[in-house]
Motif scaffolding. Sequence first.
Motif, short mmCIF file in Angstrom:
data_model
loop_
_atom_site.label_atom_id
_atom_site.label_comp_id
_atom_site.label_asym_id
_atom_site.label_seq_id
_atom_site.Cartn_x
_atom_site.Cartn_y
_atom_site.Cartn_z
N VAL A 61 0.87 -1.18 0.00
CA VAL A 61 0.00 0.00 0.00
C VAL A 61 0.91 1.23 0.00
CG1 VAL A 61 -1.75 1.31 1.28
CG2 VAL A 61 -1.84 -1.20 1.23
N ASP A 62 0.61 2.16 -0.88
CA ASP A 62 1.44 3.36 -0.97
C ASP A 62 0.55 4.53 -1.43
OD1 ASP A 62 3.50 5.15 -1.09
OD2 ASP A 62 4.32 4.41 -2.98
N THR A 63 -0.20 5.09 -0.48
CA THR A 63 -1.04 6.24 -0.76
C THR A 63 -0.62 7.38 0.15
OG1 THR A 63 -2.77 5.76 0.88
CG2 THR A 63 -2.94 4.65 -1.25
N SER A 64 -1.22 8.54 -0.05
CA SER A 64 -0.88 9.68 0.80
C SER A 64 -1.30 9.45 2.25
CB SER A 64 -1.55 10.94 0.26
OG SER A 64 -2.96 10.79 0.24
N ALA A 65 -2.31 8.60 2.46
CA ALA A 65 -2.81 8.37 3.82
C ALA A 65 -2.27 7.09 4.44
CB ALA A 65 -4.34 8.33 3.81
N MET A 66 -2.05 6.06 3.64
CA MET A 66 -1.68 4.75 4.18
C MET A 66 -0.48 4.17 3.43
SD MET A 66 -3.87 4.26 6.58
CE MET A 66 -5.16 5.45 7.03
N SER A 67 0.27 3.35 4.13
CA SER A 67 1.39 2.64 3.51
C SER A 67 1.57 1.31 4.21
CB SER A 67 2.68 3.47 3.57
OG SER A 67 3.08 3.64 4.92
N SER A 68 2.33 0.45 3.59
CA SER A 68 2.62 -0.85 4.21
C SER A 68 3.95 -1.36 3.68
CB SER A 68 1.52 -1.87 3.88
OG SER A 68 1.66 -2.32 2.54
N PRO A 69 4.61 -2.26 4.44
CA PRO A 69 5.78 -2.95 3.88
C PRO A 69 5.33 -3.83 2.71
CG PRO A 69 5.63 -3.23 6.27
CD PRO A 69 4.34 -2.64 5.84
N THR A 70 6.25 -4.13 1.83
CA THR A 70 5.93 -5.00 0.70
C THR A 70 5.88 -6.45 1.16
OG1 THR A 70 7.00 -3.49 -0.86
CG2 THR A 70 6.70 -5.77 -1.57
N LYS A 71 4.83 -7.14 0.75
CA LYS A 71 4.72 -8.57 1.05
C LYS A 71 4.71 -9.32 -0.28
CE LYS A 71 2.59 -10.12 4.60
NZ LYS A 71 1.60 -10.54 5.64
N ALA A 72 5.68 -10.22 -0.46
CA ALA A 72 5.85 -10.91 -1.75
C ALA A 72 5.31 -12.33 -1.68
CB ALA A 72 7.32 -10.93 -2.15
N LEU A 73 4.67 -12.74 -2.77
CA LEU A 73 4.14 -14.09 -2.91
C LEU A 73 4.70 -14.71 -4.18
CD1 LEU A 73 1.99 -16.45 -2.60
CD2 LEU A 73 0.51 -15.01 -3.98
N LEU A 74 5.28 -15.91 -4.07
CA LEU A 74 5.73 -16.64 -5.24
C LEU A 74 4.66 -17.64 -5.62
CD1 LEU A 74 7.85 -17.36 -7.35
CD2 LEU A 74 8.86 -18.95 -5.68
N SER A 75 4.00 -17.39 -6.74
CA SER A 75 3.00 -18.33 -7.25
C SER A 75 3.73 -19.37 -8.08
CB SER A 75 1.97 -17.59 -8.10
OG SER A 75 1.08 -18.50 -8.72
N ASP A 76 3.88 -20.58 -7.54
CA ASP A 76 4.69 -21.60 -8.21
C ASP A 76 3.96 -22.92 -8.42
OD1 ASP A 76 4.52 -22.42 -5.60
OD2 ASP A 76 6.68 -22.65 -5.29
N ALA A 77 2.63 -22.94 -8.19
CA ALA A 77 1.87 -24.17 -8.36
C ALA A 77 0.62 -23.88 -9.19
CB ALA A 77 1.50 -24.77 -7.01
N PRO A 78 0.45 -24.55 -10.33
CA PRO A 78 -0.72 -24.31 -11.16
C PRO A 78 -2.03 -24.63 -10.44
CG PRO A 78 0.96 -25.49 -12.39
CD PRO A 78 1.40 -25.47 -10.95
N PHE A 79 -3.03 -23.78 -10.66
CA PHE A 79 -4.40 -23.99 -10.20
C PHE A 79 -4.48 -24.19 -8.69
CE2 PHE A 79 -8.62 -25.10 -12.20
CZ PHE A 79 -8.61 -24.00 -13.04
N ARG A 80 -3.64 -23.47 -7.95
CA ARG A 80 -3.67 -23.50 -6.50
C ARG A 80 -4.19 -22.17 -5.98
NH1 ARG A 80 -0.11 -27.39 -4.41
NH2 ARG A 80 -0.37 -29.27 -5.67
N ARG A 81 -4.57 -22.16 -4.71
CA ARG A 81 -5.12 -20.97 -4.07
C ARG A 81 -4.23 -20.61 -2.88
NH1 ARG A 81 -11.48 -20.79 -2.24
NH2 ARG A 81 -11.61 -18.55 -1.72
#
Length: 340
Positions: free
Chosen positions: A192-212
């Motif tokens: 999140v990077d707005t004038s009012a709110m922000s957050s650290p970056t959270k990274a997700l590696l999508s490495d499995a087909p058709f998974r949730r």
Amino acid sequence: MAGDLTAIGGLIAVIVAATIFGGFAAYRALYSPAAFVTNYLDLLASRHAVEALAVPGVAIDRSQLSAAGLPQDASDALLRQAALASLTDIHVVSQKQAGDHTEVTVAYRAGGYPGRTTFDVVRNGWIGIVPGWRFATSPLAVVDLTVHGSADFQVNGFPIDKRQVSTAGVRADLAAPVHLLVFSPGLYAVRVDTSAMSSPTKALLSDAPFRRTAVEVQARPTPEFLSVVQQRVDEFLTACARQHVLQPTGCPFGTQIDDRVAEPPDWSIVKQPVVTLIPDGENWAIRWAHATAHVTVPVQSLFDGSMSTVDADVPFGVTGSVSVDADGRATIEITATPND
């Protein structure tokens, strides 16, 4: 003559062997299941999202999502060039036949992170004299993304508004997760990077087909937003101090005097509270903060009629709430707390 025929026969054998070997090498490099998968990954690496979606077996319909237990309303907002991260060092690890299916395992680096994915590939007709292929299981996946404290966020720098990717539109529940289709493999960095709110970056590696996969991000107020809330609280309390009564209306401070008030009291704020915001659902609460007002009021004793002046500090506490609507407008409410 016999020698010549022998030489010609040997030459023909060499040519046939070379042709067979060259054909096999071309098949492996261009037309094999491994080549099919590598081509898909190369499209992602070059950020050709439209072409990657056109690879047989990648695009899906909503019934396939439902049948796989995935949310049928998943948005395709991230299936575009602007939302793709880097994909490098692509190489095939193995290719294994399993009946009519071929399992192709590929290693790579997604956004600098090492990964490995196995794809299920099956025959898909012929392309001239060579076989065609398709993914038996789509390499797309679903991210259930919950962002607390902000309707706006970014994925790999691509801006998204929750209302744009929710089937409820402008009536979307901002506390609910949004379901997003993504390519596999791929790295998806949420912030999140707005004038009012922000957050650290959270990274997700999508490495499995058709998974949730579920990801949760908590936004925090920016220093600029905190400064605005602090200013509004200061202004509110200063306005309260302009009321010349013992108990300013709608204000978190006041005093009681047993004697007769000879003249209207004068208030001032000698210590403003230091505002800190803490998460409260999708909105914010003002953490309890100490403050001090000062009152000066002439009084007349009910006992002997003598005159005196009450000149005293009045400690009080402040809490409250700050709600931010989907358009970024903030509403601040101050709550009185008992005096120290």
